[in-house]
Design a protein around this motif. Structure first.
Motif, PDB file in Angstrom:
ATOM      1  N   ARG A 131       0.933  -1.186  -0.094  1.00 29.66           N
ATOM      2  CA  ARG A 131       0.042   0.023   0.034  1.00 29.66           C
ATOM      3  C   ARG A 131       0.913   1.243  -0.008  1.00 29.66           C
ATOM      4  NH1 ARG A 131      -3.185  -1.673   3.507  1.00 29.66           N
ATOM      5  NH2 ARG A 131      -2.443  -0.912   5.398  1.00 29.66           N
ATOM      6  N   TYR A 132       1.897   1.234   0.895  1.00 31.63           N
ATOM      7  CA  TYR A 132       2.712   2.507   0.853  1.00 31.63           C
ATOM      8  C   TYR A 132       3.680   2.445  -0.610  1.00 31.63           C
ATOM      9  CZ  TYR A 132       6.869   5.026   2.524  1.00 31.63           C
ATOM     10  OH  TYR A 132       7.924   5.991   2.854  1.00 31.63           O
ATOM     11  N   LEU A 133       4.131   1.383  -1.096  1.00 34.62           N
ATOM     12  CA  LEU A 133       4.474   1.574  -2.671  1.00 34.62           C
ATOM     13  C   LEU A 133       3.577   2.158  -3.532  1.00 34.62           C
ATOM     14  CD1 LEU A 133       6.953  -1.641  -2.523  1.00 34.62           C
ATOM     15  CD2 LEU A 133       7.527   0.882  -2.387  1.00 34.62           C
ATOM     16  N   SER A 134       2.441   1.759  -3.213  1.00 36.52           N
ATOM     17  CA  SER A 134       1.318   2.084  -4.400  1.00 36.52           C
ATOM     18  C   SER A 134       1.015   3.570  -4.623  1.00 36.52           C
ATOM     19  CB  SER A 134       0.328   1.200  -4.104  1.00 36.52           C
ATOM     20  OG  SER A 134      -0.666   1.750  -3.056  1.00 36.52           O
ATOM     21  N   LYS A 135       1.718   4.273  -3.774  1.00 34.73           N
ATOM     22  CA  LYS A 135       1.480   5.673  -3.645  1.00 34.73           C
ATOM     23  C   LYS A 135       2.137   6.255  -4.750  1.00 34.73           C
ATOM     24  CE  LYS A 135       1.056   6.569   1.422  1.00 34.73           C
ATOM     25  NZ  LYS A 135       1.665   7.254   2.634  1.00 34.73           N
ATOM     26  N   ILE A 136       3.066   5.647  -5.257  1.00 34.20           N
ATOM     27  CA  ILE A 136       3.916   6.058  -6.583  1.00 34.20           C
ATOM     28  C   ILE A 136       3.162   5.190  -7.831  1.00 34.20           C
ATOM     29  CG2 ILE A 136       6.142   6.253  -7.644  1.00 34.20           C
ATOM     30  CD1 ILE A 136       7.233   5.506  -4.936  1.00 34.20           C
ATOM     31  N   SER A 137       2.941   5.953  -8.584  1.00 36.55           N
ATOM     32  CA  SER A 137       2.036   5.302  -9.829  1.00 36.55           C
ATOM     33  C   SER A 137       3.068   4.732 -10.743  1.00 36.55           C
ATOM     34  CB  SER A 137       1.234   6.556 -10.489  1.00 36.55           C
ATOM     35  OG  SER A 137       2.255   7.300 -11.368  1.00 36.55           O
ATOM     36  N   GLY A 138       2.463   3.689 -11.423  1.00 37.64           N
ATOM     37  CA  GLY A 138       3.403   2.766 -12.423  1.00 37.64           C
ATOM     38  C   GLY A 138       3.789   3.638 -13.522  1.00 37.64           C
ATOM     39  N   PRO A 139       3.035   4.532 -14.136  1.00 38.52           N
ATOM     40  CA  PRO A 139       3.784   5.386 -14.927  1.00 38.52           C
ATOM     41  C   PRO A 139       4.734   5.972 -14.729  1.00 38.52           C
ATOM     42  CG  PRO A 139       1.268   5.422 -15.247  1.00 38.52           C
ATOM     43  CD  PRO A 139       1.625   4.579 -13.875  1.00 38.52           C
ATOM     44  N   LEU A 140       4.758   6.783 -13.324  1.00 40.66           N
ATOM     45  CA  LEU A 140       6.028   7.688 -13.029  1.00 40.66           C
ATOM     46  C   LEU A 140       7.133   6.572 -12.804  1.00 40.66           C
ATOM     47  CD1 LEU A 140       7.112  10.176 -11.754  1.00 40.66           C
ATOM     48  CD2 LEU A 140       6.326   9.331  -9.711  1.00 40.66           C
ATOM     49  N   LEU A 141       7.012   5.554 -12.373  1.00 46.14           N
ATOM     50  CA  LEU A 141       7.993   4.639 -12.007  1.00 46.14           C
ATOM     51  C   LEU A 141       8.708   3.920 -13.346  1.00 46.14           C
ATOM     52  CD1 LEU A 141       7.006   2.130  -9.284  1.00 46.14           C
ATOM     53  CD2 LEU A 141       8.900   3.919  -9.120  1.00 46.14           C
ATOM     54  N   ASP A 142       7.821   3.839 -14.425  1.00 47.60           N
ATOM     55  CA  ASP A 142       8.210   3.641 -15.868  1.00 47.60           C
ATOM     56  C   ASP A 142       9.183   4.786 -16.235  1.00 47.60           C
ATOM     57  OD1 ASP A 142       7.244   1.090 -16.469  1.00 47.60           O
ATOM     58  OD2 ASP A 142       5.477   2.069 -17.686  1.00 47.60           O
ATOM     59  N   ARG A 143       8.935   6.121 -15.915  1.00 48.67           N
ATOM     60  CA  ARG A 143      10.089   6.958 -16.514  1.00 48.67           C
ATOM     61  C   ARG A 143      11.089   7.125 -15.693  1.00 48.67           C
ATOM     62  NH1 ARG A 143       4.777   8.277 -17.527  1.00 48.67           N
ATOM     63  NH2 ARG A 143       4.517   9.685 -19.595  1.00 48.67           N
ATOM     64  N   ILE A 144      11.414   6.131 -14.565  1.00 45.86           N
ATOM     65  CA  ILE A 144      12.729   6.014 -14.112  1.00 45.86           C
ATOM     66  C   ILE A 144      13.675   5.132 -14.443  1.00 45.86           C
ATOM     67  CG2 ILE A 144      13.658   5.879 -11.511  1.00 45.86           C
ATOM     68  CD1 ILE A 144      11.426   7.398 -10.460  1.00 45.86           C
ATOM     69  N   ASP A 145      14.863   5.295 -15.178  1.00 53.28           N
ATOM     70  CA  ASP A 145      15.413   4.224 -15.862  1.00 53.28           C
ATOM     71  C   ASP A 145      16.048   2.991 -14.831  1.00 53.28           C
ATOM     72  OD1 ASP A 145      14.837   5.803 -17.648  1.00 53.28           O
ATOM     73  OD2 ASP A 145      16.712   6.346 -18.184  1.00 53.28           O
ATOM     74  N   ILE A 146      16.316   3.544 -13.544  1.00 54.29           N
ATOM     75  CA  ILE A 146      17.138   2.510 -12.670  1.00 54.29           C
ATOM     76  C   ILE A 146      16.490   2.540 -11.367  1.00 54.29           C
ATOM     77  CG2 ILE A 146      19.532   2.251 -11.626  1.00 54.29           C
ATOM     78  CD1 ILE A 146      20.773   3.514 -14.142  1.00 54.29           C
ATOM     79  N   HIS A 147      16.364   1.387 -10.909  1.00 53.04           N
ATOM     80  CA  HIS A 147      15.728   1.250  -9.695  1.00 53.04           C
ATOM     81  C   HIS A 147      16.784   0.310  -8.945  1.00 53.04           C
ATOM     82  CE1 HIS A 147      11.320   0.823 -11.784  1.00 53.04           C
ATOM     83  NE2 HIS A 147      12.142   2.092 -11.888  1.00 53.04           N
ATOM     84  N   ILE A 148      17.215   0.691  -7.543  1.00 47.28           N
ATOM     85  CA  ILE A 148      18.218  -0.067  -6.916  1.00 47.28           C
ATOM     86  C   ILE A 148      17.827  -0.132  -5.612  1.00 47.28           C
ATOM     87  CG2 ILE A 148      19.779   1.938  -6.728  1.00 47.28           C
ATOM     88  CD1 ILE A 148      20.736  -1.681  -7.716  1.00 47.28           C
ATOM     89  N   GLU A 149      18.148  -1.370  -4.695  1.00 51.92           N
ATOM     90  CA  GLU A 149      18.006  -1.363  -3.456  1.00 51.92           C
ATOM     91  C   GLU A 149      19.286  -1.204  -2.587  1.00 51.92           C
ATOM     92  OE1 GLU A 149      16.543  -5.399  -2.859  1.00 51.92           O
ATOM     93  OE2 GLU A 149      15.260  -5.473  -4.535  1.00 51.92           O
ATOM     94  N   VAL A 150      19.141  -0.244  -1.690  1.00 59.71           N
ATOM     95  CA  VAL A 150      20.123   0.312  -0.922  1.00 59.71           C
ATOM     96  C   VAL A 150      20.144  -0.564   0.519  1.00 59.71           C
ATOM     97  CG1 VAL A 150      21.630   1.898  -0.036  1.00 59.71           C
ATOM     98  CG2 VAL A 150      20.287   2.445  -2.288  1.00 59.71           C
ATOM     99  N   THR A 151      21.092  -1.340   0.791  1.00 58.80           N
ATOM    100  CA  THR A 151      21.194  -2.065   2.059  1.00 58.80           C
ATOM    101  C   THR A 151      22.277  -1.635   3.040  1.00 58.80           C
ATOM    102  OG1 THR A 151      22.844  -3.515   1.280  1.00 58.80           O
ATOM    103  CG2 THR A 151      20.632  -4.185   1.202  1.00 58.80           C
ATOM    104  N   PRO A 152      22.135  -1.389   4.141  1.00 59.83           N
ATOM    105  CA  PRO A 152      23.056  -0.754   5.171  1.00 59.83           C
ATOM    106  C   PRO A 152      24.344  -1.321   5.218  1.00 59.83           C
ATOM    107  CG  PRO A 152      21.070  -1.659   6.427  1.00 59.83           C
ATOM    108  CD  PRO A 152      21.024  -2.203   5.201  1.00 59.83           C
TER     109      PRO A 152
END
Length: 512
Positions: free
Chosen positions: A373-394
């Protein structure tokens, strides 16, 4: 007696010359016409006090002032000096032989001191284009305007300097700067450096790819993992701005009065980090009299949106068109202005309301449903326009306590610049494309040719991850950049494989 003096109005990032016609005749009254706003209408009080405190006065006759073109809305207090000089020259209190050869702008204090104005650089460019001899303006803006060569810039502190200048009693020393010297003096180097970052080698690699191709990037990780620290260091590995980019960026900041006093050309790429409470208009620009928003102030630089899901959804959605078109158009009933907004978007977010991944050891647990539900605040079309998604770990303690120096921003930037040089050569025949992230579908088809192995790998990824056509384009653009960093002419399967890894939010079950 009729006299003409000249000022200027700024719309968008361009200036329009305003002719101020002052006619003094027998009678009584002060009439200001030509669509002035309230700040200009109130100017007669400031002008009267400033002149009286310096030994001059507004004549007790009928004064009609027309600001032409009369159908163009004028706003702000920067016309005080223009109007004052016009009134004095029309009433023969000063010599009027030269006043029509200059653009004159400045806000008056009651004692005659001049306050800084907005838009000095676009006004100076317009004055040079129209063949004016010089530009008289407050001393605080003189360095900014002096970027324009072949236009004499007179920075003044008090109205008396201007009046004595026209009367021939006193000369004003022109402000002269060497644009290239100014540019190279300020080009080195941002205060944040990747040498300060311990560990996070994978994330640094992502930032290098993003910088090399101008790609948008989103960092997902728990609090304290280093997302903000990494984002702040991104400008340090971007190639230096060209003189053209520096001039374009300075113009936008000049319009909103953000250029620092006694500073000429902006040589470092802007880094804008608005708070998540920002409004739609403040982000993209607009208002009754449109002004550039944060996305235009980040032009040729970086826009950092920290805690992306905390921004209002409407604010994020209005970014979709500027991200695609790299400009924002604001329309009003009588006019339309367009602001450039070619920026790199860097966003960061926590993976859940509690701030942590779905980990039993996390201090605060969130259920998978809450995380989704928290992640769904960001729409799919907006995420589509972001080329790189990366997880940052401590970063583990062993890495934090290492004495071995990390790779510096200068070393990373050298590789980025080499990749950008390849792209500059590749797109040399295309006007509006300078790096890989700007490629359209046509250029992707031309410059991202895949062999059979790469095609099959991408096909399987598309099927398994249910990727959109836009995500397909993003993967190809990123893989082209990875190939450029290696100096490879062709896009190989391992380039595609690495690019697919950088689509975390497209991956079903990435929450674990």
């Amino acid at each position: 007696m009729l006299k003409k003096v000249y000022g200027s109005a700024v719309f968008g990032v361009e200036a329009t010359t305003v002719t101020v016609e002052v006619n003094i005749d027998n009678g009584i009254g002060y009439h200001l016409v030509g669509l002035p706003d309230n700040a200009i209408k109130e100017s007669n009080y400031r002008i009267a006090a400033a002149l009286q405190n310096n030994g001059y006065k507004i004549p007790g006759k009928k004064i009609i002032i027309n600001m032409s073109p009369a159908d163009l809305r004028k706003e702000g207090s920067a016309y005080d000096l223009t109007l004052a000089v016009g009134i004095l020259s029309a009433s023969n209190q000063i010599k009027a032989d030269e006043v029509d050869k200059y653009i004159i702008m400045g806000e008056l204090s009651l004692d005659g001191q001049l306050q800084p104005i907005k838009g000095a650089l676009p006004i100076a460019i317009k004055a040079w284009q129209e063949g004016f001899k010089g530009f008289i303006l407050p001393a605080q803006n003189a360095h900014e305007a002096a970027i324009v060569k072949d236009l004499v810039i007179y920075g003044v502190n008090n109205i008396m300097e201007v009046l004595e200048f026209f009367n021939g009693k006193k000369s004003i020393e022109p402000t002269v700067i060497d644009t290239r010297t100014e540019y190279f003096k300020n080009i080195e180097f941002p205060e944040h450096d990747f040498a300060d970052v311990k560990g996070q080698e994978g994330i640094k690699r992502c930032m290098e790819i993003a910088a090399a191709g101008g790609h948008n990037i989103i960092l997902i990780g728990p609090p304290g993992a280093g997302k903000t620290m990494l984002a702040k260091r991104l400008p340090s590995i971007l190639p230096p701005m060209t003189l053209h980019e520096a001039l374009e960026t300075t113009k936008i900041h000049s319009v909103v009065g953000k250029v620092k006093q006694h500073t000429g050309l902006m040589a470092q790429r802007p880094f804008r980090s608005p708070h998540h409470t920002i409004s739609d208009v403040a982000l993209v620009g607009g208002g009754t009299f449109p002004q550039p928003g944060e996305i235009s102030l980040a032009h040729n630089g970086v826009l950092f949106l920290d805690e992306l899901p905390e921004f209002k959804r409407t604010v994020l959605e209005v970014m979709r068109q500027p991200l695609e078109d790299r400009e924002v158009t604001i329309s009003r009933a009588k006019f339309t202005v367009t602001y450039p907004s070619s920026f790199m978007l860097v966003a960061s977010m926590n993976p859940s309301p509690g701030g942590y991944f779905n980990d039993p050891k996390a201090p605060v647990m969130s259920s998978p449903a809450e995380m989704q539900r928290y992640l769904s605040k960001i729409s799919g079309p907006l995420l589509d326009r972001i080329d790189i998604h990366i997880e940052v770990t401590p970063v583990p303690f062993e890495k934090l306590s290492e004495d071995r120096p990390a790779e510096s921003s200068r070393e990373i930037r050298n590789r980025v610049m080499s990749a950008r040089e390849l792209q500059t050569t590749r797109f040399s025949n295309l006007d509006n494309i300078h790096y890989n992230a700007q490629m359209s579908s046509k250029q992707i088809k031309e410059f991202c040719v895949l062999n059979h192995e790469s095609r099959e790998l991408l096909k399987n990824a598309m099927d398994r991850l249910n990727l959109s056509a836009r995500a397909y384009d993003r993967i190809l653009k990123v893989s082209r950049t990875i190939a450029d960093l290696e100096g490879s002419e062709t896009v190989e399967s391992h380039h595609i494989g690495e690019a697919i890894q950088y689509r975390s939010l497209d991956r079903e079950g990435w929450l674990g």
